[in-house]
Write a protein that holds these residues in place. Structure first.
Motif, mmCIF file in Angstrom:
data_model
loop_
_atom_site.group_PDB
_atom_site.id
_atom_site.type_symbol
_atom_site.label_atom_id
_atom_site.label_comp_id
_atom_site.label_asym_id
_atom_site.label_seq_id
_atom_site.Cartn_x
_atom_site.Cartn_y
_atom_site.Cartn_z
ATOM 1 N N TYR A 156 -8.450 -26.902 19.678
ATOM 2 C CA TYR A 156 -9.319 -26.698 18.532
ATOM 3 C C TYR A 156 -10.108 -25.406 18.668
ATOM 4 C CZ TYR A 156 -8.326 -31.545 17.301
ATOM 5 O OH TYR A 156 -7.700 -32.717 16.963
ATOM 6 N N ASP A 157 -10.360 -24.766 17.529
ATOM 7 C CA ASP A 157 -11.136 -23.535 17.503
ATOM 8 C C ASP A 157 -12.515 -23.740 18.134
ATOM 9 O OD1 ASP A 157 -9.016 -22.752 15.938
ATOM 10 O OD2 ASP A 157 -10.170 -22.515 14.091
ATOM 11 N N ILE A 158 -12.995 -22.723 18.845
ATOM 12 C CA ILE A 158 -14.382 -22.698 19.303
ATOM 13 C C ILE A 158 -15.189 -22.020 18.202
ATOM 14 C CG2 ILE A 158 -16.005 -21.969 21.081
ATOM 15 C CD1 ILE A 158 -13.920 -23.960 22.071
ATOM 16 N N THR A 159 -16.040 -22.777 17.567
ATOM 17 C CA THR A 159 -16.686 -22.339 16.327
ATOM 18 C C THR A 159 -18.154 -21.972 16.478
ATOM 19 O OG1 THR A 159 -17.027 -24.683 15.864
ATOM 20 C CG2 THR A 159 -15.112 -23.636 14.844
ATOM 21 N N ALA A 160 -18.767 -22.298 17.610
ATOM 22 C CA ALA A 160 -20.196 -22.037 17.790
ATOM 23 C C ALA A 160 -20.506 -21.884 19.274
ATOM 24 C CB ALA A 160 -21.024 -23.181 17.206
ATOM 25 N N ASP A 174 -16.825 -27.150 18.684
ATOM 26 C CA ASP A 174 -15.424 -26.908 18.352
ATOM 27 C C ASP A 174 -14.948 -27.796 17.206
ATOM 28 O OD1 ASP A 174 -14.610 -29.452 19.394
ATOM 29 O OD2 ASP A 174 -14.444 -28.613 21.396
ATOM 30 N N GLY A 175 -13.708 -27.569 16.840
ATOM 31 C CA GLY A 175 -13.108 -28.302 15.732
ATOM 32 C C GLY A 175 -12.770 -29.735 16.056
ATOM 33 N N ASP A 176 -12.999 -30.152 17.307
ATOM 34 C CA ASP A 176 -12.754 -31.534 17.724
ATOM 35 C C ASP A 176 -14.025 -32.376 17.615
ATOM 36 O OD1 ASP A 176 -11.111 -33.575 18.639
ATOM 37 O OD2 ASP A 176 -11.546 -33.193 20.743
ATOM 38 N N ASN A 177 -15.021 -31.870 16.879
ATOM 39 C CA ASN A 177 -16.261 -32.598 16.585
ATOM 40 C C ASN A 177 -17.178 -32.740 17.794
ATOM 41 O OD1 ASN A 177 -14.502 -33.031 14.417
ATOM 42 N ND2 ASN A 177 -14.328 -35.233 14.765
ATOM 43 N N LEU A 198 -17.046 -34.694 12.022
ATOM 44 C CA LEU A 198 -16.180 -33.579 11.640
ATOM 45 C C LEU A 198 -16.533 -32.365 12.496
ATOM 46 C CD1 LEU A 198 -16.174 -33.984 7.741
ATOM 47 C CD2 LEU A 198 -14.290 -34.514 9.310
ATOM 48 N N ALA A 199 -15.856 -31.265 12.267
ATOM 49 C CA ALA A 199 -15.967 -30.076 13.113
ATOM 50 C C ALA A 199 -17.403 -29.575 13.229
ATOM 51 C CB ALA A 199 -15.083 -28.966 12.553
ATOM 52 N N ILE A 200 -17.746 -29.088 14.428
ATOM 53 C CA ILE A 200 -19.029 -28.453 14.675
ATOM 54 C C ILE A 200 -18.983 -27.033 14.103
ATOM 55 C CG2 ILE A 200 -20.733 -27.839 16.422
ATOM 56 C CD1 ILE A 200 -20.003 -30.850 16.300
ATOM 57 N N THR A 201 -20.058 -26.633 13.449
ATOM 58 C CA THR A 201 -20.115 -25.297 12.864
ATOM 59 C C THR A 201 -21.177 -24.406 13.503
ATOM 60 O OG1 THR A 201 -21.624 -26.169 11.197
ATOM 61 C CG2 THR A 201 -19.276 -26.066 10.614
ATOM 62 N N ALA A 202 -22.172 -25.014 14.174
ATOM 63 C CA ALA A 202 -23.284 -24.230 14.701
ATOM 64 C C ALA A 202 -23.987 -24.987 15.814
ATOM 65 C CB ALA A 202 -24.284 -23.919 13.588
#
Length: 310
Positions: A156-160, A174-177, A198-202
């Motif tokens: 999963y993407d690393i988003t924050a 990440d996108g794995d919540n 759902l996915a973490i954004t920050a």
């Protein structure tokens, strides 16, 4: 005499009706990221239009435009001393710029997909970055040398990403919540924070390093104990994805932005919603000024700045 903190005045200020925000326009495509400079005098914004812009935080005057070669800007951060500005780009690179002249100082290459998040360490010596290639990397901010690659063990993407105030830990989402807390020296996984649907954004650490706040596509903001990983609070009020979170400088407030065109301010101790700042478009990013008196948000193609205290 004891005085009320600037951001602590927010509820009172807004109860009488929020003033119209200062609106900074000039980007041609949506703004993805915003940041106050450490001295509070400038605001940086990054956009899908392949530019970084610097603005006077008081007047809204555009001070400079930096063209990012090749693709749009997803994320940005000032160095702690304000001399450098780092951007995470859609062309899989990070760039470090001179924050005064706009001169390109370094280009960091190593990610295999777009860079989605970044953060300077508190001493300014390291950069952390997360990417759509499912990795979190640590870099030497002076030389650009890759120091460490952290793998969360999923696809999963690393988003924050955020450093703790002492620089010893990293929090990533990440996108794995999941929010993960790492040892920033050796990459050891210290904590896994689960609860979002759902996915973490920050993510962000509190100024004292004792708490972590996270935002998610599940429309919630959650506050965690940074030592034990215990979930302390779930803040509900956003009606669409939460895209950005921040603590006030004194740690007493949490600020969040969402696709519901709202910037919400919460009491960090009780979880009570104190105020809602209405944006003109979905909010992609928020930043609180170092003195706690202003909140900036990336909303559509503009940056909106609210004065929240005297």
């Amino acid at each position: 005499m004891r005085t009320l903190s600037a951001l602590g005045c927010l509820a009172a200020v807004l109860s009488a009706g929020a003033a119209e925000p200062l609106t900074l326009t000039g980007h041609d495509r949506p703004v993805s990221s915003v940041a106050f400079s450490p001295d509070g005098r400038r605001i940086a914004s990054g956009s899908a239009d392949d530019t970084l812009k610097l603005w006077d935080a008081t007047t809204g005057k555009e001070l400079a435009t930096v063209r990012v070669r090749g693709d749009g800007v997803q994320c940005l951060a000032f160095s702690p001393d304000g001399s450098r500005l780092a951007s995470g780009n859609w062309n899989k690179t990070l760039t470090v710029w001179d924050a005064e002249t706009g001169k390109e100082l370094l280009t960091l290459r190593g990610h295999k997909e777009n860079v989605l998040c970044l953060a300077f360490s508190p001493d300014g010596k390291r950069l952390a970055s997360g990417s759509g290639d499912d990795t979190l990397k640590l870099w030497d901010a002076a030389t650009g040398k890759e120091l460490l690659t952290l793998d969360a063990g999923n696809e999963y993407d690393i988003t924050a990403v955020a450093f703790s105030p002492d620089g010893a830990r990293l929090a990533s989402g990440d996108g794995d919540n999941v929010v993960t807390v790492w040892d920033a020296a050796d990459g050891e996984e210290l904590l896994t924070l689960t609860g979002h649907d759902l996915a973490i954004t920050a993510v962000a650490f509190s100024p004292d390093g004792k708490r972590v706040v996270s935002g998610s596509q599940d429309d919630t903001v959650r506050v965690w104990d940074a030592k034990s990983g215990k979930e302390l609070m779930v803040l509900t009020g956003h009606t669409e994805d939460v895209t950005s979170v921040a603590f006030s400088p004194d740690g007493s407030r949490v600020v969040s932005g969402g696709e519901d065109k709202a910037v919400r301010v919460w009491d960090a101790k009780t979880g009570k919603e104190l105020a809602v700042l209405k944006a003109k478009a979905g909010v992609a990013a928020v930043s609180v000024s170092p003195d706690g008196r202003r909140v900036a948000a990336g909303c559509g193609k503009a940056v909106e700045v609210w004065a929240v205290g005297n």
